[in-house]
Design an enzyme around this catalytic site. Structure first.
Site, PDB file in Angstrom:
ATOM      1  N   LYS A 102       0.843  -1.211   0.046  1.00  0.00           N
ATOM      2  CA  LYS A 102       0.023  -0.208  -0.006  1.00  0.00           C
ATOM      3  C   LYS A 102       0.848   1.340   0.085  1.00  0.00           C
ATOM      4  CE  LYS A 102      -4.098  -1.819  -0.003  1.00  0.00           C
ATOM      5  NZ  LYS A 102      -5.258  -1.724  -0.993  1.00  0.00           N
ATOM      6  N   GLU A 124      -9.826   5.431   2.934  1.00  0.00           N
ATOM      7  CA  GLU A 124     -10.874   4.325   3.289  1.00  0.00           C
ATOM      8  C   GLU A 124      -9.877   3.117   3.512  1.00  0.00           C
ATOM      9  OE1 GLU A 124      -9.201   2.648  -0.189  1.00  0.00           O
ATOM     10  OE2 GLU A 124     -10.215   4.736  -0.011  1.00  0.00           O
ATOM     11  N   SER A 385       1.994  -9.953  -0.868  1.00  0.00           N
ATOM     12  CA  SER A 385       1.504  -8.193  -0.765  1.00  0.00           C
ATOM     13  C   SER A 385       1.594  -7.558   0.815  1.00  0.00           C
ATOM     14  CB  SER A 385       0.079  -8.140  -1.331  1.00  0.00           C
ATOM     15  OG  SER A 385      -1.074  -8.805  -0.435  1.00  0.00           O
TER      16      SER A 385
END
Length: 399
Positions: A102, A124, A385
């Site tokens: 992210k 969000e 990830s």
């Protein structure tokens, strides 16, 4: 494949504006209230200018290097590979600062927001990793941050809620609907309408109204570009046989696939069985974009379920829906039990505690190697990830 090249897959013209309103075939677009159209257009103009600016790209590269820790390594999973009869390579996004992919996208958008003169980031989050990354970037750049998070997710991701608040962000629990990621997205978009003058909406995945699906993929393609270079050095064939990543909204997969879409590698996205928009959904509009979504016969959005809060979303990014239609990528599902088993197996063979989201990709590789879908001796590049610290309380409860 021609349209794929026009919308920004790996070509020399990466910075070109996508055709129309960010269309990937019939998917994508910009379905927002009229009051938000000028703001989406402002973001689009700013991104196009920034992405074409060598100084912006150089600053982003520098921050990703000295702050995030890029490039992340490509780690051979030696013991698990031996057990499965394949050559499994892990692209280690779990080793970035904040512990997931992210941060790549968030730092890009935060630098863009600063360039636009915005002083606050709105975001969000589901699993909390995007929220942590947003809070981190805001602290680094001296900005404010407000993060919307479903109340149910705040309960199962208390560690990440505390991390966000430690970093100075305001965390707003969302009590409407299913109290998960879908509702957090809705609240963040509603709030952006009221705060556009000084605030920037930092969307966390390759979804939402144009230009977000394209822009987020461009910020995340550092994963695929690095992995392609690393595979070229590590593999005699130059490219792996399979490239695998988990898919919710789909940013880590979009970034990974961008590095390999023009190679012979088979691209595989792994969805949660209870949130499989491509496998179980139909075409509809959600959160400002047209794609495959979970909905009933009346077009009402259905609730998604996944043990991984980052995949607990009833839609998928438009580029993934398009890649599926083209047959360029295939999308498969795994269930919660497979995910938990894969998490344990990776931990015990490789000493890596991965996020439950990432474990979806691991679970499919284990299954596919076992049933011959991945032939013996194949090389598989899997994007890990994120790391699993945030999920330990969930796994403890299950144990």
């Amino acid at each position: 494949m021609d349209q794929l090249l026009r919308v920004g897959h790996p070509t020399a013209a990466d910075s070109r504006r996508p055709a129309g309103l960010g269309r990937f075939g019939e998917y994508g677009g910009r379905f927002v209230p009229e009051s938000l159209v000028p703001d989406c257009e402002e973001v689009e103009r700013a991104f196009i200018e920034a992405w074409a600016d060598p100084l912006f790209r150089a600053e982003l590269h520098h921050v990703l290097s000295i702050y995030v820790g890029r490039p992340t390594p490509l780690t051979p999973a030696a013991r698990l590979s031996a057990e499965l009869g394949i050559n499994l390579l892990l692209k280690r996004e779990d080793l970035t600062h904040t512990g997931s992919h992210k941060i790549n996208n968030v730092l890009g958008q935060a630098l863009l927001a600063r360039r636009m003169g915005k002083r606050r980031l709105i975001a969000e989050t589901g699993a909390g990793q995007h929220g942590v990354a947003t809070a981190t970037a805001a602290a680094l750049l001296g900005m404010e941050a407000t993060v919307f998070m479903g109340e149910r997710d705040t309960e199962r991701q208390q560690l990440n809620v505390f991390r966000m608040r430690m970093l100075g962000a305001e965390v707003v629990p969302v009590t409407s609907g299913s109290r998960t990621l879908k509702d957090a997205c809705s609240e963040a978009l509603r709030h952006w309408v009221t705060a556009v003058e000084d605030s920037y909406y930092c969307l966390g995945s390759a979804m939402g109204p144009h230009p977000y699906p394209w822009m987020v993929r461009q910020f995340q393609r550092v994963i695929g570009d690095e992995a392609r270079t690393q595979c070229a050095s590590a593999l005699s064939a130059g490219t792996p046989d399979f490239v695998v990543a988990c898919v919710g909204g789909g940013s880590n997969a979009a970034g990974t696939f961008a590095g390999f879409v023009d190679t012979p590698a088979r691209l595989v996205g792994v969805e949660a069985a209870g949130g499989a928009a491509i496998n179980a959904g139909s075409t509809g509009v959600l959160h400002g974009f047209r794609s495959k979504v979970l909905q009933d016969e009346h077009g009402q959005i259905s609730e998604a379920h996944s043990i991984a809060p980052g995949l607990d979303y009833p839609g998928v990014g438009p580029e993934h829906a398009y890649l599926a239609d083209l047959g360029r990528a295939s999308y498969v599902t795994v269930d919660d039990a497979e995910v938990v088993a894969a998490t344990h197996r990776l931990a015990r063979t490789e000493g890596i505690l991965c996020a439950l989201e990432s474990a979806h990709a691991v679970a499919w590789v284990i299954r596919a190697a076992g049933d011959g879908t991945i032939p013996p001796g194949s090389t598989v590049m899997l994007t890990l990830s994120g790391r699993g610290d945030k999920d330990m309380s969930t796994l403890m409860e299950l144990s």
